[in-house]
Design a protein around this motif. Structure first.
Motif, PDB file in Angstrom:
ATOM      1  N   LEU A  36      -7.559   4.625   1.486  1.00  0.00           N
ATOM      2  CA  LEU A  36      -7.400   3.955   0.185  1.00  0.00           C
ATOM      3  C   LEU A  36      -8.527   2.957  -0.015  1.00  0.00           C
ATOM      4  N   HIS A  37      -9.028   2.895  -1.241  1.00  0.00           N
ATOM      5  CA  HIS A  37      -9.998   1.877  -1.638  1.00  0.00           C
ATOM      6  C   HIS A  37      -9.423   1.118  -2.839  1.00  0.00           C
ATOM      7  N   SER A  50      -3.003  -4.839  -3.756  1.00  0.00           N
ATOM      8  CA  SER A  50      -2.266  -5.915  -3.086  1.00  0.00           C
ATOM      9  C   SER A  50      -2.942  -7.257  -3.342  1.00  0.00           C
ATOM     10  N   THR A  51      -2.163  -8.204  -3.884  1.00  0.00           N
ATOM     11  CA  THR A  51      -2.712  -9.549  -4.093  1.00  0.00           C
ATOM     12  C   THR A  51      -2.914 -10.264  -2.752  1.00  0.00           C
ATOM     13  N   ARG A  52      -2.334  -9.693  -1.677  1.00  0.00           N
ATOM     14  CA  ARG A  52      -2.521 -10.300  -0.348  1.00  0.00           C
ATOM     15  C   ARG A  52      -3.923 -10.074   0.203  1.00  0.00           C
ATOM     16  N   PHE A 108       0.818  -1.222   0.000  1.00  0.00           N
ATOM     17  CA  PHE A 108       0.000   0.000   0.000  1.00  0.00           C
ATOM     18  C   PHE A 108       0.851   1.271   0.000  1.00  0.00           C
ATOM     19  N   GLN A 109       2.121   1.153   0.426  1.00  0.00           N
ATOM     20  CA  GLN A 109       2.934   2.366   0.643  1.00  0.00           C
ATOM     21  C   GLN A 109       3.027   3.270  -0.592  1.00  0.00           C
ATOM     22  N   PRO A 110       3.316   2.743  -1.808  1.00  0.00           N
ATOM     23  CA  PRO A 110       3.413   3.665  -2.951  1.00  0.00           C
ATOM     24  C   PRO A 110       2.109   4.413  -3.221  1.00  0.00           C
ATOM     25  N   HIS A 111       0.991   3.778  -2.944  1.00  0.00           N
ATOM     26  CA  HIS A 111      -0.303   4.444  -3.160  1.00  0.00           C
ATOM     27  C   HIS A 111      -0.528   5.524  -2.104  1.00  0.00           C
TER      28      HIS A 111
END
Ligand SMILES: O=C(O)CCC(=O)C(=O)O
Ligand SMILES: [Fe+2]
Length: 261
Positions: free
Chosen positions: A71-72, A78-80, A43-46
């Motif tokens: 974030l949505h 993330s595939t996680r 998520f960090q880059p977003h």
């Protein structure tokens, strides 16, 4: 101050009983440390691309606040997320509350949201999440939403731990909580605050230098409209390539119409 019960994630009966009586509890050891790390990494880059106080569409919102990022569309980020969506505890709770009771024939995800509270984010207004469907939220005292706010970082008394009012899921409409009725969902990362859609709560205030990161998932009865349209917030191809189980939870599978509603 009242306290939320802390229960290991494997004690599903106890968690269900606590949600029934208190409207909320803390489930421990829900997400392994490596999964928390991986999600934060993805998520960090977003988050870096987003200014404080805005969502990805550029909206500013008093309900969220000025020192937060949301974030949505998390499945494309993330595939996680598929592992979190299909977490055994979350699905068991939703199925026990909504399907086994006959309130609904199936369950759906309403939305996921990454909730980052930065330094100086103030307390959020008290609310219920089931208020999104206020016309049906108190029908026959049935819950229609069960939520998990997963701690990807520790939630502490000073970094914005969610404020929760135990028992308020049974209150008459418009009762305002007193300060001594409010609990803080202080919990180590990897835990999840589990709470009923009718329980009064809000984000806390972050007075620390480090951000507090919560990952929210809300599961609803399948006859309600989800808040987030996953085919719009994500790349559609990312959603179509998820497992059958995940696509059904996201309401992205060939319709069974009223048969599965
Ligand atoms: O940030 C939190 O802990 C809770 C936020 C919340 O309740 C919401 O945005 O609906
Ligand atoms: Fe909320």
């Amino acid at each position: 101050m009242a306290a939320l019960r802390e229960i290991d994630h494997q004690q599903v009966d106890d968690i269900l009983a606590a949600v029934e009586t208190d409207g909320a509890c803390i489930a421990l050891n829900v997400l392994p440390g490596e999964l928390c790390d991986g999600l934060l990494h993805d998520f960090q880059p977003h988050l870096d691309a987003l200014p404080w106080g805005e969502d990805e569409l550029g909206y500013r919102d008093d309900f969220y606040g000025a020192s937060t990022k949301r974030l949505h569309g998390l499945f494309s980020k993330s595939t996680r997320m598929e592992a979190v969506l299909t977490n055994r505890l979350f699905l068991t709770l939703a199925n026990r509350m909504f399907v086994d009771t006959g309130i609904s024939r199936d369950i759906r995800l309403s939305n996921t949201e990454l909730m980052v509270l930065n330094q100086d984010q103030d307390v959020q207004v008290f609310h219920t999440d089931a208020g999104s469907w206020h016309r049906v939220q108190h029908q026959e005292q049935n819950e229609i939403l069960i939520s998990a706010n997963c701690a990807l970082t520790d939630f502490t008394a000073t970094n914005g731990a969610t404020r929760v009012v135990p028992g308020s899921h049974r209150w008459e409409k418009d009762r305002t909580p007193r300060e001594d009725e409010v609990c803080l969902a202080v919990m180590p990362r990897g835990s999840a605050l589990i709470y009923a859609g009718n329980v009064i709560h809000s984000g806390g205030a972050n007075r620390e230098a480090e951000a507090r990161v919560g990952l929210y998932l809300g599961y609803i009865v399948s006859w309600l409209r989800p808040i987030e349209n996953q085919l719009v917030t994500n790349e559609p191809g990312d959603i179509f390539s998820l497992s059958d189980q995940a696509r059904r939870l996201l309401d992205v599978s060939p319709g069974g119409f009223t048969v599965i509603a």
